[in-house]
Design a protein around this motif. Structure first.
Motif, PDB file in Angstrom:
ATOM      1  N   ALA A 190     -19.202-150.973  33.440  1.00 36.11           N
ATOM      2  CA  ALA A 190     -18.695-152.017  32.539  1.00 36.11           C
ATOM      3  C   ALA A 190     -18.592-151.510  31.112  1.00 36.11           C
ATOM      4  O   ALA A 190     -17.604-151.778  30.409  1.00 36.11           O
ATOM      5  CB  ALA A 190     -19.594-153.254  32.602  1.00 36.11           C
ATOM      6  N   ARG A 245     -21.335-158.682  37.608  1.00 44.86           N
ATOM      7  CA  ARG A 245     -21.994-158.233  38.839  1.00 44.86           C
ATOM      8  C   ARG A 245     -23.356-157.628  38.528  1.00 44.86           C
ATOM      9  O   ARG A 245     -24.340-157.904  39.224  1.00 44.86           O
ATOM     10  CB  ARG A 245     -21.123-157.213  39.580  1.00 44.86           C
ATOM     11  CG  ARG A 245     -19.904-157.822  40.250  1.00 44.86           C
ATOM     12  CD  ARG A 245     -19.011-156.781  40.900  1.00 44.86           C
ATOM     13  NE  ARG A 245     -19.715-155.987  41.903  1.00 44.86           N
ATOM     14  CZ  ARG A 245     -19.277-154.827  42.375  1.00 44.86           C
ATOM     15  NH1 ARG A 245     -18.139-154.312  41.934  1.00 44.86           N
ATOM     16  NH2 ARG A 245     -19.966-154.165  43.276  1.00 44.86           N
ATOM     17  N   GLU A 299     -11.345-155.335  33.451  1.00 48.36           N
ATOM     18  CA  GLU A 299     -12.274-155.299  34.584  1.00 48.36           C
ATOM     19  C   GLU A 299     -13.724-155.135  34.126  1.00 48.36           C
ATOM     20  O   GLU A 299     -14.657-155.338  34.902  1.00 48.36           O
ATOM     21  CB  GLU A 299     -11.908-154.169  35.546  1.00 48.36           C
ATOM     22  CG  GLU A 299     -10.697-154.462  36.403  1.00 48.36           C
ATOM     23  CD  GLU A 299     -10.960-155.628  37.363  1.00 48.36           C
ATOM     24  OE1 GLU A 299     -11.949-155.585  38.113  1.00 48.36           O
ATOM     25  OE2 GLU A 299     -10.160-156.568  37.344  1.00 48.36           O
ATOM     26  N   LEU A 344     -15.627-149.144  30.812  1.00 43.60           N
ATOM     27  CA  LEU A 344     -14.382-149.911  30.880  1.00 43.60           C
ATOM     28  C   LEU A 344     -14.154-150.697  29.595  1.00 43.60           C
ATOM     29  O   LEU A 344     -13.018-150.821  29.125  1.00 43.60           O
ATOM     30  CB  LEU A 344     -14.388-150.837  32.098  1.00 43.60           C
ATOM     31  CG  LEU A 344     -14.347-150.138  33.460  1.00 43.60           C
ATOM     32  CD1 LEU A 344     -14.436-151.160  34.584  1.00 43.60           C
ATOM     33  CD2 LEU A 344     -13.087-149.286  33.599  1.00 43.60           C
ATOM     34  N   GLN A 345     -15.224-151.206  29.012  1.00 42.92           N
ATOM     35  CA  GLN A 345     -15.096-151.932  27.750  1.00 42.92           C
ATOM     36  C   GLN A 345     -14.581-150.992  26.650  1.00 42.92           C
ATOM     37  O   GLN A 345     -13.728-151.378  25.851  1.00 42.92           O
ATOM     38  CB  GLN A 345     -16.429-152.539  27.331  1.00 42.92           C
ATOM     39  CG  GLN A 345     -16.318-153.323  26.028  1.00 42.92           C
ATOM     40  CD  GLN A 345     -17.651-153.832  25.533  1.00 42.92           C
ATOM     41  OE1 GLN A 345     -18.704-153.345  25.961  1.00 42.92           O
ATOM     42  NE2 GLN A 345     -17.614-154.792  24.640  1.00 42.92           N
ATOM     43  N   GLN A 376     -19.264-144.312  39.063  1.00 48.25           N
ATOM     44  CA  GLN A 376     -18.772-144.835  40.339  1.00 48.25           C
ATOM     45  C   GLN A 376     -19.467-144.145  41.514  1.00 48.25           C
ATOM     46  O   GLN A 376     -19.803-144.792  42.509  1.00 48.25           O
ATOM     47  CB  GLN A 376     -17.257-144.676  40.425  1.00 48.25           C
ATOM     48  CG  GLN A 376     -16.534-145.613  39.479  1.00 48.25           C
ATOM     49  CD  GLN A 376     -15.061-145.297  39.309  1.00 48.25           C
ATOM     50  OE1 GLN A 376     -14.622-144.144  39.445  1.00 48.25           O
ATOM     51  NE2 GLN A 376     -14.281-146.324  38.998  1.00 48.25           N
ATOM     52  N   THR A 389     -15.523-156.994  32.337  1.00 47.16           N
ATOM     53  CA  THR A 389     -16.257-158.256  32.477  1.00 47.16           C
ATOM     54  C   THR A 389     -16.735-158.460  33.909  1.00 47.16           C
ATOM     55  O   THR A 389     -17.869-158.898  34.131  1.00 47.16           O
ATOM     56  CB  THR A 389     -15.371-159.432  32.031  1.00 47.16           C
ATOM     57  OG1 THR A 389     -14.975-159.196  30.683  1.00 47.16           O
ATOM     58  CG2 THR A 389     -16.107-160.742  32.106  1.00 47.16           C
ATOM     59  N   THR A 390     -15.911-158.122  34.880  1.00 49.67           N
ATOM     60  CA  THR A 390     -16.286-158.282  36.284  1.00 49.67           C
ATOM     61  C   THR A 390     -17.512-157.434  36.612  1.00 49.67           C
ATOM     62  O   THR A 390     -18.460-157.918  37.245  1.00 49.67           O
ATOM     63  CB  THR A 390     -15.106-157.886  37.198  1.00 49.67           C
ATOM     64  OG1 THR A 390     -13.987-158.719  36.883  1.00 49.67           O
ATOM     65  CG2 THR A 390     -15.469-158.021  38.669  1.00 49.67           C
ATOM     66  N   TYR A 391     -17.496-156.183  36.176  1.00 47.09           N
ATOM     67  CA  TYR A 391     -18.627-155.296  36.440  1.00 47.09           C
ATOM     68  C   TYR A 391     -19.882-155.762  35.711  1.00 47.09           C
ATOM     69  O   TYR A 391     -20.985-155.709  36.253  1.00 47.09           O
ATOM     70  CB  TYR A 391     -18.286-153.849  36.074  1.00 47.09           C
ATOM     71  CG  TYR A 391     -17.411-153.177  37.103  1.00 47.09           C
ATOM     72  CD1 TYR A 391     -17.963-152.546  38.204  1.00 47.09           C
ATOM     73  CD2 TYR A 391     -16.034-153.198  36.984  1.00 47.09           C
ATOM     74  CE1 TYR A 391     -17.168-151.935  39.164  1.00 47.09           C
ATOM     75  CE2 TYR A 391     -15.219-152.593  37.937  1.00 47.09           C
ATOM     76  CZ  TYR A 391     -15.799-151.968  39.017  1.00 47.09           C
ATOM     77  OH  TYR A 391     -15.010-151.373  39.968  1.00 47.09           O
ATOM     78  N   ASP A 419     -10.516-152.242  29.086  1.00 48.66           N
ATOM     79  CA  ASP A 419     -10.092-152.625  30.434  1.00 48.66           C
ATOM     80  C   ASP A 419     -10.684-153.990  30.757  1.00 48.66           C
ATOM     81  O   ASP A 419     -11.900-154.178  30.673  1.00 48.66           O
ATOM     82  CB  ASP A 419     -10.593-151.582  31.433  1.00 48.66           C
ATOM     83  CG  ASP A 419     -10.066-151.793  32.838  1.00 48.66           C
ATOM     84  OD1 ASP A 419      -9.998-152.952  33.299  1.00 48.66           O
ATOM     85  OD2 ASP A 419      -9.743-150.790  33.487  1.00 48.66           O
TER      86      ASP A 419
END
Length: 106
Positions: free
Chosen positions: A68, A85, A78, A71-72, A45, A80-82, A76
């Protein structure tokens, strides 16, 4: 980690956000290799924030992809969103990491 911390301090002292982004990404990779996912996520981050400051899209994509992936590992949603992007930037840059189509499934 001492070498990365030293490099980070040097990059900060010369106000070089691109170098900071790359050092933070490397730090995240080191944490991840030791299965310290919280520390890895924090470093990734920070890498993204520095890459944003440096206006460095490829480095942004690398940080987004790394976030991502962590988070995977944490299951999490989220992630997929990262991943999307990151892939959008890779596609825009015509980078080999780009996944054709609507985007990756992390």
């Amino acid at each position: 980690f001492q070498h990365l911390e030293h490099a980070s301090h040097l990059a900060a002292s010369i106000h070089d956000p691109l170098r900071q982004a790359r050092i933070q990404l490397a730090t995240g990779h080191a944490h991840r290799s030791r299965h310290h996912l919280s520390d890895a996520l924090s470093s990734y981050q920070a890498a993204l924030a520095e890459a944003d400051t440096a206006e460095a899209p490829l480095d942004q994509a690398h940080a987004l992809r790394a976030i991502a992936e962590v988070l995977q590992l944490r299951n999490d949603p989220e992630a997929t969103t990262y991943a999307h992007r990151a892939n959008a930037i890779y596609q825009q840059l015509q980078h080999p990491a780009a996944v054709p189509g609507p985007g990756p499934s992390p």
